[in-house]
Design a protein around this motif. Sequence first.
Motif, PDB file in Angstrom:
ATOM      1  N   GLU A 275       0.915  -1.334   0.002  1.00  0.00           N
ATOM      2  CA  GLU A 275       0.068  -0.098  -0.373  1.00  0.00           C
ATOM      3  C   GLU A 275       0.706   1.229  -0.248  1.00  0.00           C
ATOM      4  OE1 GLU A 275       1.142  -0.235   3.964  1.00  0.00           O
ATOM      5  OE2 GLU A 275       1.076  -1.560   2.764  1.00  0.00           O
ATOM      6  N   THR A 276       1.950   1.387  -0.067  1.00  0.00           N
ATOM      7  CA  THR A 276       2.908   2.404   0.107  1.00  0.00           C
ATOM      8  C   THR A 276       3.061   3.104  -1.272  1.00  0.00           C
ATOM      9  OG1 THR A 276       4.564   0.553   1.342  1.00  0.00           O
ATOM     10  CG2 THR A 276       5.354   3.151   0.535  1.00  0.00           C
ATOM     11  N   ALA A 277       2.865   4.547  -1.075  1.00  0.00           N
ATOM     12  CA  ALA A 277       2.126   5.578  -2.122  1.00  0.00           C
ATOM     13  C   ALA A 277       3.179   6.187  -2.436  1.00  0.00           C
ATOM     14  CB  ALA A 277       1.266   6.660  -1.523  1.00  0.00           C
ATOM     15  N   GLY A 278       4.576   6.354  -2.194  1.00  0.00           N
ATOM     16  CA  GLY A 278       6.094   6.360  -2.402  1.00  0.00           C
ATOM     17  C   GLY A 278       5.793   7.678  -1.699  1.00  0.00           C
ATOM     18  N   VAL A 279       7.020   8.706  -2.211  1.00  0.00           N
ATOM     19  CA  VAL A 279       7.858  10.552  -1.962  1.00  0.00           C
ATOM     20  C   VAL A 279       6.654  10.977  -2.753  1.00  0.00           C
ATOM     21  CG1 VAL A 279       9.599   9.426  -1.020  1.00  0.00           C
ATOM     22  CG2 VAL A 279       9.466   9.783  -2.949  1.00  0.00           C
ATOM     23  N   LYS A 280       7.397  12.353  -2.427  1.00  0.00           N
ATOM     24  CA  LYS A 280       6.267  13.270  -3.523  1.00  0.00           C
ATOM     25  C   LYS A 280       6.713  13.316  -4.256  1.00  0.00           C
ATOM     26  CE  LYS A 280       6.109  18.404  -3.404  1.00  0.00           C
ATOM     27  NZ  LYS A 280       6.720  19.971  -3.094  1.00  0.00           N
ATOM     28  N   GLY A 281       5.611  12.994  -5.442  1.00  0.00           N
ATOM     29  CA  GLY A 281       5.616  13.343  -7.399  1.00  0.00           C
ATOM     30  C   GLY A 281       5.916  12.101  -7.793  1.00  0.00           C
ATOM     31  N   GLN A 282       5.678  10.422  -6.969  1.00  0.00           N
ATOM     32  CA  GLN A 282       5.449   9.307  -6.424  1.00  0.00           C
ATOM     33  C   GLN A 282       3.702   9.273  -5.945  1.00  0.00           C
ATOM     34  OE1 GLN A 282       7.935   6.731  -5.386  1.00  0.00           O
ATOM     35  NE2 GLN A 282       9.790   8.085  -5.927  1.00  0.00           N
ATOM     36  N   LEU A 283       3.711   9.731  -5.373  1.00  0.00           N
ATOM     37  CA  LEU A 283       2.160   9.977  -4.420  1.00  0.00           C
ATOM     38  C   LEU A 283       1.248  10.411  -5.146  1.00  0.00           C
ATOM     39  CD1 LEU A 283       1.168   9.922  -1.612  1.00  0.00           C
ATOM     40  CD2 LEU A 283       1.476  13.080  -1.259  1.00  0.00           C
ATOM     41  N   TRP A 284       1.514  11.324  -6.135  1.00  0.00           N
ATOM     42  CA  TRP A 284       0.604  11.866  -6.903  1.00  0.00           C
ATOM     43  C   TRP A 284       0.081  11.015  -8.015  1.00  0.00           C
ATOM     44  CZ3 TRP A 284      -2.509  15.087  -4.812  1.00  0.00           C
ATOM     45  CH2 TRP A 284      -1.951  16.135  -4.084  1.00  0.00           C
ATOM     46  N   LEU A 285       0.997  10.293  -8.860  1.00  0.00           N
ATOM     47  CA  LEU A 285       0.753   8.909  -9.348  1.00  0.00           C
ATOM     48  C   LEU A 285       0.296   7.726  -8.994  1.00  0.00           C
ATOM     49  CD1 LEU A 285       1.408   7.655 -12.732  1.00  0.00           C
ATOM     50  CD2 LEU A 285       4.213   6.998 -11.569  1.00  0.00           C
ATOM     51  N   LEU A 286       1.162   7.119  -7.837  1.00  0.00           N
ATOM     52  CA  LEU A 286       0.633   6.124  -7.241  1.00  0.00           C
ATOM     53  C   LEU A 286      -0.506   5.531  -6.616  1.00  0.00           C
ATOM     54  CD1 LEU A 286       3.788   4.304  -6.339  1.00  0.00           C
ATOM     55  CD2 LEU A 286       2.470   4.206  -8.522  1.00  0.00           C
ATOM     56  N   ALA A 287      -0.669   6.998  -6.080  1.00  0.00           N
ATOM     57  CA  ALA A 287      -2.308   6.767  -4.933  1.00  0.00           C
ATOM     58  C   ALA A 287      -3.225   6.713  -6.088  1.00  0.00           C
ATOM     59  CB  ALA A 287      -2.025   8.285  -4.128  1.00  0.00           C
ATOM     60  N   PRO A 288      -3.435   8.127  -6.990  1.00  0.00           N
ATOM     61  CA  PRO A 288      -4.707   7.573  -7.744  1.00  0.00           C
ATOM     62  C   PRO A 288      -4.576   6.091  -7.906  1.00  0.00           C
ATOM     63  CG  PRO A 288      -3.280   9.396  -8.457  1.00  0.00           C
ATOM     64  CD  PRO A 288      -2.688   8.597  -7.377  1.00  0.00           C
ATOM     65  N   PHE A 333      -7.548  -0.500   0.893  1.00  0.00           N
ATOM     66  CA  PHE A 333      -8.471   1.129   1.039  1.00  0.00           C
ATOM     67  C   PHE A 333      -8.012   1.458   2.800  1.00  0.00           C
ATOM     68  CE2 PHE A 333     -11.621   4.227   2.241  1.00  0.00           C
ATOM     69  CZ  PHE A 333     -11.131   5.159   0.856  1.00  0.00           C
ATOM     70  N   ALA A 334      -8.361   0.914   3.333  1.00  0.00           N
ATOM     71  CA  ALA A 334      -8.486   1.361   4.584  1.00  0.00           C
ATOM     72  C   ALA A 334      -6.457   1.419   5.531  1.00  0.00           C
ATOM     73  CB  ALA A 334      -8.800   0.663   5.541  1.00  0.00           C
ATOM     74  N   ASN A 335      -6.044   0.180   4.332  1.00  0.00           N
ATOM     75  CA  ASN A 335      -4.558   0.772   4.848  1.00  0.00           C
ATOM     76  C   ASN A 335      -3.847   1.639   4.200  1.00  0.00           C
ATOM     77  OD1 ASN A 335      -2.524  -2.014   6.562  1.00  0.00           O
ATOM     78  ND2 ASN A 335      -5.065  -2.375   6.316  1.00  0.00           N
ATOM     79  N   THR A 336      -4.205   1.764   2.873  1.00  0.00           N
ATOM     80  CA  THR A 336      -3.546   3.176   1.993  1.00  0.00           C
ATOM     81  C   THR A 336      -3.919   4.284   2.625  1.00  0.00           C
ATOM     82  OG1 THR A 336      -4.136   1.437  -0.327  1.00  0.00           O
ATOM     83  CG2 THR A 336      -3.610   3.756   0.045  1.00  0.00           C
ATOM     84  N   VAL A 337      -5.023   3.925   3.172  1.00  0.00           N
ATOM     85  CA  VAL A 337      -5.539   5.143   3.763  1.00  0.00           C
ATOM     86  C   VAL A 337      -4.684   6.162   5.179  1.00  0.00           C
ATOM     87  CG1 VAL A 337      -7.409   6.640   5.019  1.00  0.00           C
ATOM     88  CG2 VAL A 337      -7.907   5.938   2.105  1.00  0.00           C
ATOM     89  N   GLN A 338      -4.688   4.954   5.814  1.00  0.00           N
ATOM     90  CA  GLN A 338      -4.006   4.869   7.255  1.00  0.00           C
ATOM     91  C   GLN A 338      -2.314   4.941   6.551  1.00  0.00           C
ATOM     92  OE1 GLN A 338      -3.583   0.824   9.456  1.00  0.00           O
ATOM     93  NE2 GLN A 338      -2.392   1.960  10.567  1.00  0.00           N
ATOM     94  N   THR A 339      -1.583   4.708   5.323  1.00  0.00           N
ATOM     95  CA  THR A 339      -0.209   4.804   5.291  1.00  0.00           C
ATOM     96  C   THR A 339       0.044   6.043   4.746  1.00  0.00           C
ATOM     97  OG1 THR A 339      -0.222   3.046   4.640  1.00  0.00           O
ATOM     98  CG2 THR A 339       1.471   4.110   3.827  1.00  0.00           C
ATOM     99  N   LEU A 340      -1.278   6.670   3.836  1.00  0.00           N
ATOM    100  CA  LEU A 340      -1.343   8.219   3.483  1.00  0.00           C
ATOM    101  C   LEU A 340      -1.658   8.730   4.699  1.00  0.00           C
ATOM    102  CD1 LEU A 340      -3.357   8.414   0.450  1.00  0.00           C
ATOM    103  CD2 LEU A 340      -0.807   8.205   0.851  1.00  0.00           C
ATOM    104  N   ALA A 341      -2.288   8.544   5.767  1.00  0.00           N
ATOM    105  CA  ALA A 341      -2.506   9.654   6.818  1.00  0.00           C
ATOM    106  C   ALA A 341      -1.087   9.926   7.630  1.00  0.00           C
ATOM    107  CB  ALA A 341      -3.120   8.866   8.090  1.00  0.00           C
ATOM    108  N   THR A 342       0.001   8.433   7.673  1.00  0.00           N
ATOM    109  CA  THR A 342       1.093   8.563   8.638  1.00  0.00           C
ATOM    110  C   THR A 342       2.013   9.327   8.366  1.00  0.00           C
ATOM    111  OG1 THR A 342       0.483   6.549   9.046  1.00  0.00           O
ATOM    112  CG2 THR A 342       3.027   6.982   9.644  1.00  0.00           C
ATOM    113  N   LYS A 343       2.069   8.681   6.869  1.00  0.00           N
ATOM    114  CA  LYS A 343       2.551  10.737   5.891  1.00  0.00           C
ATOM    115  C   LYS A 343       3.133  11.800   6.078  1.00  0.00           C
ATOM    116  CE  LYS A 343       4.134   7.007   2.124  1.00  0.00           C
ATOM    117  NZ  LYS A 343       5.952   6.542   1.909  1.00  0.00           N
ATOM    118  N   SER A 344       1.027  12.103   5.943  1.00  0.00           N
ATOM    119  CA  SER A 344       1.570  13.485   6.611  1.00  0.00           C
ATOM    120  C   SER A 344       1.213  13.941   7.698  1.00  0.00           C
ATOM    121  CB  SER A 344      -0.263  13.258   6.039  1.00  0.00           C
ATOM    122  OG  SER A 344      -0.710  13.081   5.092  1.00  0.00           O
ATOM    123  N   ARG A 345       0.855  12.931   8.929  1.00  0.00           N
ATOM    124  CA  ARG A 345       1.771  13.647  10.141  1.00  0.00           C
ATOM    125  C   ARG A 345       3.572  14.103  10.023  1.00  0.00           C
ATOM    126  NH1 ARG A 345      -2.497   9.366  11.534  1.00  0.00           N
ATOM    127  NH2 ARG A 345      -1.297   8.239  12.169  1.00  0.00           N
TER     128      ARG A 345
END
Length: 366
Positions: A275-288, A333-345
Amino acid sequence: MAAADGEKSENTVAEEVSRAVESAKELQDSASALISRNTREEDALRQRVVSLDSTIRQIRSSVSSLVGQGKLDPKEAEKLEEELYRASYTLSEGDAAAFIPSKSHGRFLSMFLGPINVRATRKDVKLKVKEEYNSFRDRTAFLFLVFPSLLLGLRSWIWGGCFPALPVQLYQAWLLFLYTGLALRENILRVNGSDIRPWWIYHHYFAMAMALISLTWEIEREPDCAQKQKGVQLFLQWAIMQGVAMLLQNRYQRQRLYTRIALGKARRMDVVWGETAGVKGQLWLLAPILFILQGFEAYVGMLLLKIAYVGVVSEWQVITCGTLLIIMAVGNFANTVQTLATKSRFKAKMKKSKSMAELNHGSPHS
């Protein structure tokens, strides 16, 4: 004279045999003493490692408690947490890691491998296990993309819009092999200190069950095979999207993981999470892509349940596979959201720390 020589030769051979037996006993005693001494030293070292690991955990808990009570400055607490992390990292990544108690092998490994210890004591062996896992992911991601594309292409070009049963079942058998292989490797990695989240191992258990059940699912042909095989077609389309997501994750996120390991922010046995969404740049590519994939997975599951409900294909396999797809989609979906929230914090915390450091650096000193 000849008799005397024969007796002498016989005595010589007997003495050599006796010396060999005595040497074997001495070596056995020496080996036993060495093993016993090493065992005692290893037990003592293991107790020290376990004690230090427990102490680090207690200190970390005390720091958090003091901050919560207002008795410790948050800035100082961050410094202490960083020092504790360094100590924990040294303990878990150095030679002492071999003496940290391993995680339970679990029923899955015991069921497939029996009572075999899969915990590696040497660092180079652990890293080989991780590299083999990465190599397996690379190979299977490519095949995950090729096989369903080939089946969908042959359906349109050769098979007249209908899937024959054998190729689809061969693909489902390969999926069973794939998910079983991933689950085995991930359980072994986890025993050896990897940070794989339990959900992704459970996800592969669900996928194994679905692949096994789908092998017993009769592939309907004429009449009206296009309608009856709609679920199969959508599942193959979802598999293509899954293959694309796996290739992107393997390519971009692993490079980032190696950088984090070099900076001491990740352990050498850590791997790219599903579920890892990567760093900035990759985030906008992989998350969607991940969210679209999960939505499509849930859609396929609901479509299978709808097909079963209206009576187009009412086998129990359809209902079970549809339910499993929905469960996996919701969990992903739940794990992806959790990972993105952790990254944001984490990013907010880093930005705050950087701003405070710049403020302190720019402030006048007496």
